[in-house]
Each structure stands twice: as structure tokens, then as C-alpha cells.
Design a protein around this motif. Structure first.
Motif, mmCIF file in Angstrom:
data_model
loop_
_atom_site.group_PDB
_atom_site.id
_atom_site.type_symbol
_atom_site.label_atom_id
_atom_site.label_comp_id
_atom_site.label_asym_id
_atom_site.label_seq_id
_atom_site.Cartn_x
_atom_site.Cartn_y
_atom_site.Cartn_z
ATOM 1 N N LEU A 95 0.703 -1.221 0.244
ATOM 2 C CA LEU A 95 -0.104 -0.137 0.019
ATOM 3 C C LEU A 95 0.770 1.254 -0.041
ATOM 4 O O LEU A 95 0.593 2.162 -0.635
ATOM 5 N N ARG A 96 1.965 1.128 0.842
ATOM 6 C CA ARG A 96 2.736 2.408 0.952
ATOM 7 C C ARG A 96 3.249 2.587 -0.451
ATOM 8 O O ARG A 96 3.488 4.007 -0.992
ATOM 9 N N ASP A 97 3.861 1.797 -1.208
ATOM 10 C CA ASP A 97 4.680 1.732 -2.450
ATOM 11 C C ASP A 97 3.574 2.455 -3.462
ATOM 12 O O ASP A 97 3.808 3.277 -4.253
ATOM 13 N N GLU A 98 2.325 1.870 -3.673
ATOM 14 C CA GLU A 98 1.134 2.263 -4.232
ATOM 15 C C GLU A 98 0.861 3.785 -4.029
ATOM 16 O O GLU A 98 0.629 4.456 -5.147
ATOM 17 N N LEU A 99 0.650 4.106 -3.010
ATOM 18 C CA LEU A 99 0.401 5.661 -2.420
ATOM 19 C C LEU A 99 1.732 6.621 -2.767
ATOM 20 O O LEU A 99 1.308 7.670 -3.430
ATOM 21 N N LEU A 100 2.727 6.447 -2.688
ATOM 22 C CA LEU A 100 3.893 6.960 -3.118
ATOM 23 C C LEU A 100 4.174 7.294 -4.508
ATOM 24 O O LEU A 100 4.554 8.454 -4.703
ATOM 25 N N LYS A 101 3.720 6.243 -5.361
ATOM 26 C CA LYS A 101 3.846 6.425 -6.786
ATOM 27 C C LYS A 101 2.681 7.794 -7.115
ATOM 28 O O LYS A 101 3.182 8.787 -7.795
ATOM 29 N N ALA A 102 1.551 7.676 -6.619
ATOM 30 C CA ALA A 102 0.674 8.734 -6.943
ATOM 31 C C ALA A 102 1.055 10.089 -6.635
ATOM 32 O O ALA A 102 1.058 11.279 -7.051
ATOM 33 N N ILE A 103 1.364 10.055 -5.162
ATOM 34 C CA ILE A 103 2.023 11.156 -4.403
ATOM 35 C C ILE A 103 3.258 12.016 -5.305
ATOM 36 O O ILE A 103 3.358 12.892 -5.260
ATOM 37 N N TRP A 104 4.264 11.229 -5.767
ATOM 38 C CA TRP A 104 5.346 11.450 -6.478
ATOM 39 C C TRP A 104 5.031 12.220 -7.528
ATOM 40 O O TRP A 104 5.540 13.371 -8.048
ATOM 41 N N ASP A 152 6.522 20.786 -8.437
ATOM 42 C CA ASP A 152 7.901 21.254 -8.650
ATOM 43 C C ASP A 152 8.020 21.573 -10.012
ATOM 44 O O ASP A 152 8.432 21.105 -11.073
ATOM 45 N N VAL A 153 7.668 23.029 -10.294
ATOM 46 C CA VAL A 153 7.513 23.731 -11.450
ATOM 47 C C VAL A 153 8.840 23.876 -12.186
ATOM 48 O O VAL A 153 9.140 23.708 -13.321
ATOM 49 N N ASP A 154 9.883 24.513 -11.353
ATOM 50 C CA ASP A 154 11.186 24.514 -12.060
ATOM 51 C C ASP A 154 12.324 23.378 -11.958
ATOM 52 O O ASP A 154 13.266 23.224 -12.265
ATOM 53 N N LYS A 155 11.574 22.192 -11.465
ATOM 54 C CA LYS A 155 12.421 20.925 -11.438
ATOM 55 C C LYS A 155 13.439 20.882 -10.781
ATOM 56 O O LYS A 155 14.585 20.264 -11.184
ATOM 57 N N SER A 156 13.522 21.574 -9.795
ATOM 58 C CA SER A 156 14.802 21.753 -9.021
ATOM 59 C C SER A 156 14.870 20.850 -7.682
ATOM 60 O O SER A 156 15.688 20.801 -6.808
ATOM 61 N N GLY A 157 13.544 20.130 -7.282
ATOM 62 C CA GLY A 157 13.448 19.225 -6.387
ATOM 63 C C GLY A 157 13.026 19.843 -5.088
ATOM 64 O O GLY A 157 12.775 19.166 -3.904
ATOM 65 N N LYS A 158 12.411 21.165 -5.018
ATOM 66 C CA LYS A 158 11.908 22.047 -3.983
ATOM 67 C C LYS A 158 10.586 22.515 -4.473
ATOM 68 O O LYS A 158 10.359 22.831 -5.560
ATOM 69 N N VAL A 159 9.720 22.434 -3.479
ATOM 70 C CA VAL A 159 8.284 22.745 -3.540
ATOM 71 C C VAL A 159 8.280 23.905 -2.213
ATOM 72 O O VAL A 159 8.532 23.437 -1.198
ATOM 73 N N SER A 160 7.142 24.986 -2.503
ATOM 74 C CA SER A 160 7.119 25.752 -1.553
ATOM 75 C C SER A 160 6.349 25.341 -0.435
ATOM 76 O O SER A 160 5.600 24.294 -0.600
ATOM 77 N N LYS A 161 6.292 26.080 0.914
ATOM 78 C CA LYS A 161 5.770 25.395 1.972
ATOM 79 C C LYS A 161 4.316 25.384 1.799
ATOM 80 O O LYS A 161 3.495 24.623 2.181
ATOM 81 N N SER A 162 3.947 26.699 1.267
ATOM 82 C CA SER A 162 2.456 26.744 1.048
ATOM 83 C C SER A 162 1.755 25.580 0.119
ATOM 84 O O SER A 162 0.747 24.951 0.499
ATOM 85 N N GLN A 163 2.349 25.347 -0.761
ATOM 86 C CA GLN A 163 2.026 24.067 -1.569
ATOM 87 C C GLN A 163 2.023 22.821 -0.868
ATOM 88 O O GLN A 163 1.288 22.041 -1.178
ATOM 89 N N ARG A 211 -3.130 18.601 -14.833
ATOM 90 C CA ARG A 211 -3.202 19.995 -15.750
ATOM 91 C C ARG A 211 -1.895 20.280 -16.457
ATOM 92 O O ARG A 211 -1.804 21.066 -17.087
ATOM 93 N N LYS A 212 -0.926 19.980 -15.717
ATOM 94 C CA LYS A 212 0.512 20.323 -16.041
ATOM 95 C C LYS A 212 1.170 19.363 -17.101
ATOM 96 O O LYS A 212 1.687 19.724 -18.067
ATOM 97 N N ASN A 213 0.710 18.168 -17.105
ATOM 98 C CA ASN A 213 1.628 17.141 -17.997
ATOM 99 C C ASN A 213 0.629 16.440 -19.089
ATOM 100 O O ASN A 213 1.285 16.239 -20.017
ATOM 101 N N LEU A 214 -0.710 16.483 -18.854
ATOM 102 C CA LEU A 214 -1.467 16.038 -20.077
ATOM 103 C C LEU A 214 -1.659 16.863 -21.359
ATOM 104 O O LEU A 214 -2.257 18.031 -21.117
ATOM 105 N N ASN A 215 -1.240 16.542 -22.591
ATOM 106 C CA ASN A 215 -1.417 17.068 -23.659
ATOM 107 C C ASN A 215 -2.686 16.537 -24.597
ATOM 108 O O ASN A 215 -2.702 15.391 -24.760
ATOM 109 N N ARG A 216 -3.825 16.995 -24.360
ATOM 110 C CA ARG A 216 -5.098 16.516 -24.972
ATOM 111 C C ARG A 216 -5.384 16.544 -26.393
ATOM 112 O O ARG A 216 -6.170 16.121 -27.087
#
Length: 588
Positions: free
Chosen positions: A3-12, A19-30, A99-104
Motif C-alpha cells: 500500500l505504501r509503495d502504491e500511494l507513494l507513486k501517486a504522491i510522486w 515542482d515547477v522549475d524541476k529543482s526538487g523543491k516545493v514551496s511550503k504553502s503548496q 493539468r501540467k503534463n497531459l496534452n489533450r
């Protein structure tokens, strides 16, 4: 997959979308919003203070000093229980990343179908980040999808695609997989509805664990009437609904290892009957045909067997086996690569050694060529020398043969000489015996001559004495002359007798002298004969004389080698000869 591995994939996916700029960092508010949504969907009490405490060092800008994973594990995943709707959880994560990755554009599928493919990707993807799906899992998913759409699998088409895929990469991301399915690359000739139904069926099997579904008739427990229901078979239960839209659920048949499923004979006008016996109650069900009946019986029996052995659902077990096989193949591949690296290193070392050996071989070849040239030259010289030696040996052999023949002749002559020498020795012995006998005769004659000479001397002395007496008597008296004359006559008579005796002695002496001369001639003849044989013997002894230690004194050297006598012996023999010669002269 746990279950943990399954949840981690979706959370990833959700975290990566933030991580907009792909730096591995996300703001605290997000992160606060993400954590709140996760806790809400998974029905976990949310504690915003804990997040503030976790990232208290970074109040401004993106946070990553302590990382989000420790907080996610401690305050969310460690508290999660399997009491939430996983579809809602996946939809929440899908909403953040789609919203960010899917090209319809150019997609033949709906957003709901894309979401289902995204969930299937998370199930089939590797447990490594960034998440990708390998070609083996892509083939598995496409086979399932083609089977669900009722199509036939074209192996050649996928092989061509796999070659094209391997030329660029060996895996796909979630969005690349959605584009592959959405563009209809493997579903040409089928309408969108069929593709959507196939995606839904695969989604239900892999994500919702629906092993089989369909309409069947079920016999009621209270009213005993037969009602059509939509059945869903999961690993641990059979759920039945009013219709396939799953809006109204009528009940569950809970399965365990003690349950069983059996076929029933036709009754009450119902055909294709089977019964599912549980601990508290039994359920009679009628399938539409014998094939459906057999399929349901086999599927239910498979679930019961898995529950008895405490095994996961077939698709989970199949995925685990494929994963283990890939890991095994990967480990073997890594070992092979490591072995190849070692072999390459060894090969490089061997190449260097071979290069060095090649250089040495070239040098050795050059040396061998030079040595061969020298050897050939030496061989030629040796052949010439050998030829000359052969010729010389032939000559020597001829000379040896001639020498052997000569030696044989000489040996024959030598043997002849030995025989002659033996004859000479016998004759020499005879001559020596004659000489010895002559010497004995000479000695006897010499003694006889000496005795006669003594007697003659005595007679001469006696005559002289008588003559003196006569002269004395004559001178004394003439008177006595007559007397003396008489005496003289008597003495003269005696003298005549003595003279006669003396003449006789002289004759005897003359005879003895002649005999002595004859003996001396014999002796001289024997001596000459002896000397002749000695010379011959000495000559032959010079040819066959055995080499012996010589005397310490000086020796004479003759024409035939060292003499058989020394100077002292020669002097002694010469002195003896002179004495013999003087005695012989005196005797004459």
C-alpha cells in the motif's frame, strides 16, 4: 506491491507537478495544501503544526533542507489505513499532475480514460524514480487491452514498435503511455467506445481487482425468486449490483479458504446453475450459458485457492513474478556487465600483453629469420664441410683400407719373420751349443799344450843342467874325459833318448798345435756363424722387440735401435777376446 509503495507513486506525480522549475523543491504553502488534501482523502487527521515544525528552518521560499519524505512517512503514511477510496485518492493526485503534463491534442480518449491509464501505469511501473514503465509491462498492458477490446494481438507490430522504442529508449513515462494509447496506435480500426470499454475493463481488473464481471441470475434467500444482478468478482468477495453502473449495491458474498463452488443440475426451469457455499449461507446462481458458467466457476475457485494459500490476486502475483524476473535478469545483466567489464579489462590487459607479445614475436620473428639465415648459412657451410669431410673420410677410408691391407701384409710378413726368427733361435741355440763345445775342446787343447810346454820347459832345464854339468866335467879333468866320455855317451844316449822324447813331444806339440788351430778355426767359424745369427736376431729383434725398461747405464744405439749390451759389456768382451788372441799367439 504494498500500500505504501502504491500511494507513494501517486504522491510522486503530485509532488513533481508542484515542482515547477524541476529543482526538487516545493514551496511550503503548496506542501501544506498537498498534505491537507492527502489527509482529507485518506481520512487521516491533519496536523498543520507538525508541518510548520518540520520546516521551521525555512520560512521563506522552497523548502528541502529536511525534505518532504520524512514528514510524509511520519505524519501521513505511517497513519494511513486501508479504509479510504483509492480511486478518490488517485483522482486527487491526478488532478494536480494532469493539468501540467497531459496534452489533450490528438487524443481519442477522454480524461477519465487517461486517468485510468495513469492508474494502470502506476501499478505496472518500476519501483524506481522517476517512474517509468518498461517494454515488458507495456506489452502486458497492450495484450490485456487488445483482449478486452475483442481484437487479436499482432506480435509483429509490437516488435516493430519495440525496435523503434529501443532505438531511442527502453521505457515510457505515464504521459507517453497515455499518448500511445490515446492516439490509437495499437487500436486502429476500433471506435472510441470500444477503446474506452477496453481501458475500463483493464482498469477494473488491475486497479479495482475485479477478476470477472457480468450479468447473472441470483436466487433470493427469502422470497426464493430469481433476479438478474451485475456481479463483480474480487479476490476476497463477490459483489452484486442492480445494474452495471454500480450505483446500487445489493450485497456481497464474502470468500475465504473454507468456501467452495459447485456445479448444480438444471432445476426449476433454470439452466447453467452453480452454487457458492460459504460458512453462514449458500448462493445459487444461474449463468447465461455453459461457457459463462464454467468461466465463473473456475474464477471463483481460483480466488478460493488463493485465499487458502494466502496469495495475492493473479495480476498482482503475475506482476510480482515479472518484477522478480526482471530483477533477476537485471542482476544477471549487471553481473554480466560487471563480468563484461572485468573481461574487457582482462581483454585490454590481454590486448596489451598480446601487443607486447606481438612486438616480442615480431622481434623473435626477426631474430628467428636472422637465426634462420644464419642457420641456413651454417647449414650450407656444414654441408660443404660435411661433404669435404665425407670426401676426406672416403680418402681416409681408402687409406685405412690400404693400410689395413698393408698391415695385413706386414702382419703376414711379421708372422713369417716370427716363424723365421723362431727357426733362427733354434739354429742360434745349436750354434751356441757348437761354440760351447768348441770352447770346451779349445780349453782341453790349451790345457794339453800348457802341460806339454811345462814338460818341454822342464826338459830344457834338465838338458841345460846336464849340459852345464857336462861342460863342468869336461873342464875339470881331461882324465875324467874318458869316464866322462862314457858318461857322456851314456848321457848322450840318454840325451838322444831325451831328444827323441823331446822330438816326440815336439811332434805331439805340433799335432796339438795343429789340432788347436783346427779347433780355433772351428771356434772362429762358430763365432762368425754365431755373430751372423746374432746380427740377424738383432735385426729381427729390432722389428719385434718388446719395449721394456732400459738399463740405467748408457746404451749403444744401432741401426735397429738400442743395442742389447752396454759399453762396459763390450769392453769386457773385447778384453776377453784380446786375452784369447794373445794366448793363441803364445801357443803358436
Amino acid at each position: 506491491m504494498g500500500l505504501r509503495d502504491e500511494l507513494l507513486k501517486a504522491i510522486w506525480h503530485a509532488f513533481t507537478a508542484l515542482d515547477v522549475d524541476k529543482s526538487g523543491k516545493v514551496s511550503k504553502s503548496q506542501l501544506k495544501v498537498l498534505s491537507h488534501n492527502l489527509c482529507t482523502v485518506m481520512k487521516i487527521p491533519h496536523d498543520p503544526v507538525a508541518l510548520e515544525e518540520h520546516f521551521k528552518d525555512d520560512d521563506e521560499g522552497p523548502v528541502s533542507n529536511h525534505g518532504y519524505m520524512p514528514y510524509l512517512n511520519t505524519f501521513i503514511l505511517d497513519k494511513v489505513q486501508d479504509n479510504f477510496d483509492r480511486v478518490d485518492f488517485n483522482k486527487m493526485c491526478w488532478t494536480l499532475c494532469a493539468r501540467k503534463n497531459l496534452n489533450r491534442n490528438h487524443l481519442l480518449i477522454t480524461d477519465d480514460d487517461a486517468f485510468k491509464i495513469w492508474c494502470i501505469f502506476n501499478f505496472l511501473s518500476e519501483d524506481k524514480y522517476p517512474l517509468v514503465i518498461v517494454t515488458e509491462e507495456i506489452e502486458y498492458f497492450l495484450r490485456k487491452l487488445t483482449e478486452a477490446m475483442g481484437g487479436s494481438w499482432v506480435e509483429e507490430k509490437f516488435e516493430d514498435y519495440k525496435l523503434q522504442l529501443n532505438s531511442s529508449q527502453q521505457c515510457l513515462s505515464a504521459w507517453e503511455l497515455i499518448e500511445l494509447i490515446g492516439t490509437g496506435h495499437f487500436s486502429k480500426g476500433m471506435d472510441r467506445q470500444t477503446l474506452s470499454m477496453g481501458i475500463s475493463e483493464v482498469f477494473q481488473e488491475l486497479i479495482l481487482d475485479v477478476l470477472k464481471q457480468g450479468y447473472m441470475m441470483k436466487k433470493g434467500h427469502k422470497r426464493k425468486n430469481w433476479t438478474e444482478r451485475w456481479f463483480l468478482l474480487r479476490p476476497n468477495a463477490i459483489s452484486y449490483y442492480v445494474s452495471e453502473d454500480l450505483t446500487e449495491k445489493k450485497g456481497d458474498i464474502m470468500l475465504d479458504g473454507n468456501c467452495c463452488v459447485e456445479s448444480l443440475p438444471d432445476k426449476e426451469g433454470k439452466k447453467c446453475l452453480f452454487i457458492v457455499k460459504c460458512a453462514d449461507k449458500s448462493f445459487e446462481i444461474s449463468a447465461s450459458d455453459k461457457k459463462k458458467k464454467q468461466e465463473w466457476i473456475q474464477a471463483i475457485q481460483t480466488c478460493i485457492n488463493l485465499l487458502k494459500r494466502d496469495l495475492p490476486a493473479p495480476h498482482h502475483e503475475s506482476r510480482q513474478k515479472r518484477k522478480e524476473l526482471r530483477q533477476k535478469l537485471q542482476a544477471e545483466q549487471e553481473q554480466l556487465e560487471q563480468r563484461m567489464k572485468e573481461l574487457q579489462t582482462a581483454n585490454e590487459n590481454k590486448q596489451r600483453e598480446l601487443e607486447a607479445m606481438r612486438t616480442k614475436l615480431e622481434e623473435a620473428a626477426a631474430n628467428a629469420a636472422e637465426e634462420e639465415r644464419r642457420r641456413l648459412q651454417t647449414q650450407s657451410e656444414l654441408q660443404d664441410r660435411y661433404r669435404m669431410d665425407l670426401e676426406r673420410e672416403k680418402m681416409v677410408r681408402q687409406q685405412m683400407e690400404e693400410q689395413v691391407a698393408q698391415k695385413s701384409s706386414e702382419l703376414e710378413q711379421y708372422l713369417q719373420r716370427v716363424r723365421e726368427l723362431e727357426d733362427m733361435y733354434h739354429r742360434l741355440e745349436e750354434a751356441l751349443e757348437d761354440e760351447r763345445q768348441a770352447r770346451q775342446d779349445e780349453e782341453a787343447v790349451r790345457k794339453l799344450q800348457a802341460r806339454l810346454l811345462e814338460e818341454e820347459a822342464a826338459k830344457r832345464a834338465e838338458l841345460e843342467q846336464l849340459h852345464l854339468q857336462q861342460q863342468k866335467a869336461i873342464s875339470q879333468t881331461e882324465a875324467e874325459k874318458q869316464e866322462l866320455e862314457n858318461e857322456r855317451l851314456a848321457k848322450e844316449t840318454a840325451l838322444q833318448a831325451a831328444m827323441s822324447q823331446l822330438e816326440q813331444l815336439e811332434c805331439e806339440r805340433q799335432g796339438a798345435l795343429e789340432q788347436y788351430e783346427e779347433v780355433m778355426k772351428k771356434l772362429e767359424h762358430a763365432t762368425n756363424k754365431t755373430r751372423s745369427w746374432k746380427d740377424k736376431v738383432a735385426h729381427h729383434e729390432g722389428l719385434i722387440r718388446v719395449i721394456q725398461p732400459g738399463s740405467k747405464g748408457p746404451q749403444r744405439i744401432t741401426n735397429w735401435g738400442p743395442a742389447a749390451f752396454t759399453d762396459a759389456e763390450l769392453d769386457r768382451r773385447e778384453q776377453d777376446w784380446q786375452e784369447k788372441k794373445s794366448r793363441s799367439a803364445q801357443a803358436q
